[in-house]
Enzyme design. Structure first.
Site, short mmCIF file in Angstrom:
data_model
loop_
_atom_site.label_atom_id
_atom_site.label_comp_id
_atom_site.label_asym_id
_atom_site.label_seq_id
_atom_site.Cartn_x
_atom_site.Cartn_y
_atom_site.Cartn_z
CG HIS A 154 43.48 53.59 44.73
ND1 HIS A 154 44.36 52.77 45.38
CD2 HIS A 154 43.93 53.67 43.45
CE1 HIS A 154 45.31 52.38 44.54
NE2 HIS A 154 45.06 52.89 43.35
NE ARG A 164 56.45 43.30 46.68
CZ ARG A 164 55.97 42.46 45.76
NH1 ARG A 164 56.56 41.30 45.56
NH2 ARG A 164 54.91 42.77 45.03
N GLY A 168 44.14 47.81 44.00
CA GLY A 168 44.01 47.64 42.55
C GLY A 168 43.45 46.26 42.22
NE ARG A 169 47.34 42.76 44.28
CZ ARG A 169 47.95 42.39 45.40
NH1 ARG A 169 48.04 41.12 45.69
NH2 ARG A 169 48.46 43.28 46.19
CD1 TRP A 170 38.39 44.04 47.42
CD2 TRP A 170 37.80 45.89 46.28
NE1 TRP A 170 37.10 44.35 47.76
CE2 TRP A 170 36.71 45.48 47.08
CE3 TRP A 170 37.67 47.02 45.48
CZ2 TRP A 170 35.50 46.16 47.10
CZ3 TRP A 170 36.46 47.69 45.50
CH2 TRP A 170 35.39 47.27 46.30
CB SER A 216 55.60 54.09 48.14
OG SER A 216 55.38 53.76 46.78
CG ASP A 276 49.88 45.76 48.05
OD1 ASP A 276 49.50 46.64 47.27
OD2 ASP A 276 50.62 44.82 47.70
N GLY A 277 46.69 46.06 47.83
CA GLY A 277 45.66 45.24 47.20
C GLY A 277 44.44 45.99 46.69
CG ASN A 301 52.58 54.14 45.43
OD1 ASN A 301 52.18 54.18 46.59
ND2 ASN A 301 52.74 52.97 44.80
C1 FPP Z 1 48.00 49.75 47.47
O1 FPP Z 1 47.16 49.15 46.55
C2 FPP Z 1 47.54 51.06 47.83
C3 FPP Z 1 48.09 52.24 47.38
C4 FPP Z 1 49.23 52.34 46.50
C5 FPP Z 1 47.54 53.52 47.79
C6 FPP Z 1 47.00 53.47 49.16
C7 FPP Z 1 45.93 54.40 49.26
C8 FPP Z 1 44.93 54.28 50.12
C9 FPP Z 1 44.77 53.20 51.12
C10 FPP Z 1 43.91 55.30 50.08
C11 FPP Z 1 44.46 56.67 50.27
C12 FPP Z 1 44.83 56.95 51.65
C13 FPP Z 1 44.24 57.85 52.42
C14 FPP Z 1 44.71 58.10 53.78
C15 FPP Z 1 43.10 58.62 51.95
P1 FPP Z 1 47.71 48.84 45.10
O2 FPP Z 1 47.15 49.87 44.19
O3 FPP Z 1 49.19 48.73 45.12
O4 FPP Z 1 47.03 47.46 44.85
P2 FPP Z 1 47.55 46.30 43.90
O5 FPP Z 1 48.84 45.79 44.51
O6 FPP Z 1 46.45 45.30 43.98
O7 FPP Z 1 47.73 46.89 42.54
#
Ligand code: FPP
Length: 246
Positions: free
Chosen positions: A35, A192, A21-23, A63, A18-19, A66
């Site tokens: 991403h 969580r 988007g915030r990054w 998910s 996770d994270g 998502n």
């Molecule tokens: C969580 O960050 C990440 C996701 C919802 C997507 C995960 C995707 C990747 C790690 C890359 C794709 C995967 C592969 C295997 C190519 P968030 O967007 O929820 O972050 P935030 O909580 O800061 O908004």
């Protein structure tokens, strides 16, 4: 890295990355940049997990929830997945990594489904490490799908409802032979489970870090395993019982 105990490397590590988007937002970048960097980190951590001798690694890549994100963000993540498959297949193959997926893959585009099936097929004979991507996945939808399978068996007379045991539920999960995760790593501050592997996490050790996924490194993975190795897993028994090995 020397401080890890090789004999007790967790067999199955699951990750909620996770994270992203915030990054990105904290740097004034578009969320999709997060991403993109997150995908690089997936590549680095898969390699690191293999080097550390982890046998199964499950990554919660997308998910069910998502799907409610803005379409352009969904498209960007799906594009990154396609690119990951195109660019990583050779290295995964070379390192003996077998790739599998869990989730409602029928919700992905036919082209992406074909690419995933191709990767699974191409790596099916590998046995160094099993890499599982949870895609279009949620723990509850997995349990719903398992219940549907069980109901069909009851309806056809193959299963007596009174005889249903935990093993019957396990046999209907997406990856029935996969052992439960020993260690769950969650990045990005929140404490969580977010609908991840609800059945399988019953006795999993949790390790949560404030590091956002794009900042997660092999060093953090080693720290998580080190913390895991200090834990006493009792599975409901007393510490004395566990130490006696009974
Ligand atoms: C969580 O960050 C990440 C996701 C919802 C997507 C995960 C995707 C990747 C790690 C890359 C794709 C995967 C592969 C295997 C190519 P968030 O967007 O929820 O972050 P935030 O909580 O800061 O908004």
């Amino acid at each position: 890295m020397g401080r890890l105990e090789p004999a007790s490397i967790p067999r199955h590590v699951a990750i909620i990355p996770d994270g992203n988007g915030r990054w990105a937002e904290s740097r004034g970048l578009a969320r999709n940049e997060g991403h993109s960097r997150g995908t690089e980190v997936v590549r680095e951590i898969v390699r690191a997990a293999h080097e550390l001798g982890i046998k199964q690694l499950t990554i919660y890549a997308f998910s069910m929830e998502n799907w409610d994100r803005p379409q352009d963000e969904i498209d960007a993540i799906m594009g990154l997945l396609s690119r990951y498959i195109r660019h990583e297949t050779d290295e995964l193959e070379k390192n003996g990594v077998r790739v599998q997926t869990i989730g409602r893959l029928d919700m992905l585009s036919p082209k992406l489904q074909r690419a995933i099936r191709g990767l699974e097929k191409r790596t099916a004979g590998n046995d160094e490490m099993l890499l599982i991507f949870a895609l279009s996945y949620s723990g509850r939808s997995e349990l719903v799908d398992a219940m549907r399978g069980i109901a069909r068996e009851v309806e056809s007379g193959r299963l007596d409802p009174e005889a249903i045991e935990e093993k019957d539920i396990r046999e209907h999960l997406y990856a029935p032979d996969l052992p439960d995760p020993d260690l769950l790593i969650r990045t990005g501050v929140e404490h969580r489970i977010s609908n991840f592997m609800l059945w399988q996490l019953a006795y999993t050790e949790l390790w949560i870090t404030d590091a956002l996924w794009p900042d997660f490194t092999k060093r953090d993975l080693v720290d998580a395993i080190h913390a895991y190795q200090q834990r006493e897993r009792r599975f409901g028994r007393t510490g004395a019982q566990v130490r006696k090995g009974s």
